[in-house]
Design an enzyme around this catalytic site. Structure first.
Site, PDB file in Angstrom:
ATOM      1  N   LYS A 199      11.782  -4.160  -3.319  1.00 35.70           N
ATOM      2  CA  LYS A 199      11.197  -4.658  -2.070  1.00 35.70           C
ATOM      3  C   LYS A 199      11.767  -3.888  -0.879  1.00 35.70           C
ATOM      4  CE  LYS A 199      10.840  -8.871   0.633  1.00 35.70           C
ATOM      5  NZ  LYS A 199      11.255 -10.260   0.789  1.00 35.70           N
ATOM      6  N   LYS A 202     -23.889   8.566  -3.318  1.00 33.67           N
ATOM      7  CA  LYS A 202     -23.398   8.225  -4.654  1.00 33.67           C
ATOM      8  C   LYS A 202     -24.477   8.341  -5.730  1.00 33.67           C
ATOM      9  CE  LYS A 202     -19.952   5.290  -2.460  1.00 33.67           C
ATOM     10  NZ  LYS A 202     -18.810   4.428  -2.659  1.00 33.67           N
ATOM     11  N   ASN A 236      -8.442  -6.944  -0.058  1.00 38.00           N
ATOM     12  CA  ASN A 236      -9.532  -7.504   0.754  1.00 38.00           C
ATOM     13  C   ASN A 236      -9.893  -8.864   0.174  1.00 38.00           C
ATOM     14  OD1 ASN A 236     -11.780  -7.198  -1.290  1.00 38.00           O
ATOM     15  ND2 ASN A 236     -11.037  -5.099  -1.166  1.00 38.00           N
ATOM     16  N   ASP A 278     -10.329   1.855  -0.755  1.00 40.99           N
ATOM     17  CA  ASP A 278     -10.530   3.308  -0.654  1.00 40.99           C
ATOM     18  C   ASP A 278      -9.201   4.065  -0.599  1.00 40.99           C
ATOM     19  OD1 ASP A 278     -13.318   3.209  -0.691  1.00 40.99           O
ATOM     20  OD2 ASP A 278     -13.370   2.612   1.413  1.00 40.99           O
TER      21      ASP A 278
END
Ligand code: C5P
Length: 406
Positions: free
Chosen positions: A292, A344, A213, A282
């Site tokens: 590869k 959490k 990300n 996640d």
């Protein structure tokens, strides 16, 4: 890199002495200004041989103090007025000659005279030839300054203007800025242990492709730096980011969520505060190949395996630790943040909306809301990540004290 607001509303007096590194002091003035400081430059005669005062005048937007006998502005005695108004006095570059003057209390030029009158914290950044630096006279003078409470930076190592290699370079202006901020920050986290996570994780499917990300790590690094400036003993666990290690803390570089989980578990015990600013993936590809994967247009689905929820595990066995999570959301910030906080077992969650300009991933600024389990949320104005970091730490410290962990 810019550190907006690190020195907001502070008056920095910068002494420039006559070394070749004086040209780097011009950039240091810019960094101080960008960090929000009001900068006053004092130059020795020798410094003027390297850089002209006009450069510092233009960059600092203030007159340069370089003549003890010049017109004392508005009837004030310049060096005493400057000394009274200084929040910190930084000398960069500091030559062997100036260091010797400071150590011996001489007052025969504007800077050494000012030095005697300043009661604010002082920092010197030595810069000279390696043999001059290592000379016992210079070392003894630096020891005297250190004993008197000066922050004496170690010179950088590398190519020196005289052609020698070794110790003697002026420390990087970014390091001087960071240590200046640290020097004048109140040590309200003194003796506390803090763990911070930062950056993204990478989950490889083959040696050249991964799921990740756009997290830059800036928020986590700002938190780690701010905690260190406030006196904490900091451990920073970071995913792959483009930034150098922050100064004076343990830094553990990891790549994957599994590696981050292992590092966090190793260091999580006995922490007073944990700030989990990392954007942890996640999921990871269920299987990664050693070679590869060739394009055969045959793969239609990528099988994923769930990564451990690191923060959830910390929340399950939370002792006397203030646990702070982060939530980057595209919608329903309050609802999603509240759910995560509860699931959490967090003391606070810092939520922000991503996808808006100048906030969230990669930006130097952030607009966040702090959510708590049993008090109303706290929406913070848009501000630099450095000042968000301090605001978040302020709140974590309040929780720490309220819970009686002190
Ligand atoms: O990914 P998510 O939005 O659930 O992240 C919320 C908080 O949980 C963040 O503080 C993040 O660092 C943490 N987290 C974690 N381990 C994961 C996923 C998220 O510690 N696997």
């Amino acid at each position: 890199m810019i550190f907006p607001s690190m020195l907001q509303n502070k008056r920095v007096v910068l002494g420039v002495t006559g070394g070749i590194a004086a040209y780097k002091a011009a950039y240091l003035v810019r960094l101080f200004k960008q960090a929000g400081a009001d900068v006053r430059v004092v130059m020795t005669r020798a410094a003027e041989r390297f850089v002209c005062p006009l450069t510092f005048e233009a960059l600092s937007e203030n007159p340069v103090y370089n003549d003890m006998w010049q017109d004392n502005s508005q009837g004030k005695i310049a060096h005493i007025a400057l000394a009274k108004e200084a929040d910190v006095l930084v000398v960069a570059p500091a030559t062997a000659n100036s260091i010797a003057k400071f150590a011996n209390g001489m007052a025969d030029d504007p800077l050494s005279t000012l030095m005697l009158a300043v009661t604010a914290p002082k920092l010197v950044a030595p810069s000279m030839n390696i043999n001059m630096y290592e000379n016992p006279a210079t070392q003894a003078n630096l020891q005297i300054l250190a004993k008197r409470g000066f922050c004496v930076l170690a010179p950088g190592i590398g190519f020196l203007a005289c052609g020698d290699e070794g110790k003697g370079r002026m420390p990087d202006p970014e390091i001087i800025l960071d240590r200046t901020a640290a020097l004048i920050t109140e040590k309200d986290l003194g003796g506390k242990r803090v763990l911070v996570t930062a950056g993204p994780t990478r989950e490889y499917m083959d040696p050249v492709r991964f799921i990740s990300n756009p997290s830059s790590g800036k928020m986590g690094f700002a938190l780690a730096r701010a905690c260190e400036h406030r006196g904490a003993c900091v451990t920073l666990v970071t995913g792959p980011v483009e930034m150098d290690d922050p100064i004076n803390m343990r830094v553990i570089r990891v790549t994957t969520a599994l590696e981050m989980a292992a590092a966090v578990n190793e260091y999580a015990a006995n922490q007073d505060m944990v700030f989990k600013a990392a954007a942890v993936s996640d999921y990871r590809p269920a299987a990664a190949t050693d070679q590869k994967i060739k394009d055969s247009r045959q793969i239609e689905t990528l099988e994923l395996a769930a990564n451990p929820d690191i923060l959830f595990e910390l929340g399950r066995k939370k002792g006397n630790t203030v646990l702070v999570g982060f939530a980057a959301e595209t919608q329903k910030l309050e609802e999603h943040s509240a759910q995560k906080m509860q699931k959490k077992n967090l003391d606070m969650i810092v939520g922000n909306i991503v996808g808006v300009s100048d906030s969230g991933f990669g930006a130097d600024f952030n607009t966040v809301t702090c959510f708590y389990p049993d008090t109303p949320p706290d929406r913070l104005a848009s501000q630099s990540k450095d000042s968000v970091a301090h605001a978040v730490i302020d709140r974590a410290l309040t929780i720490y004290r309220k819970k009686g962990y002190e």
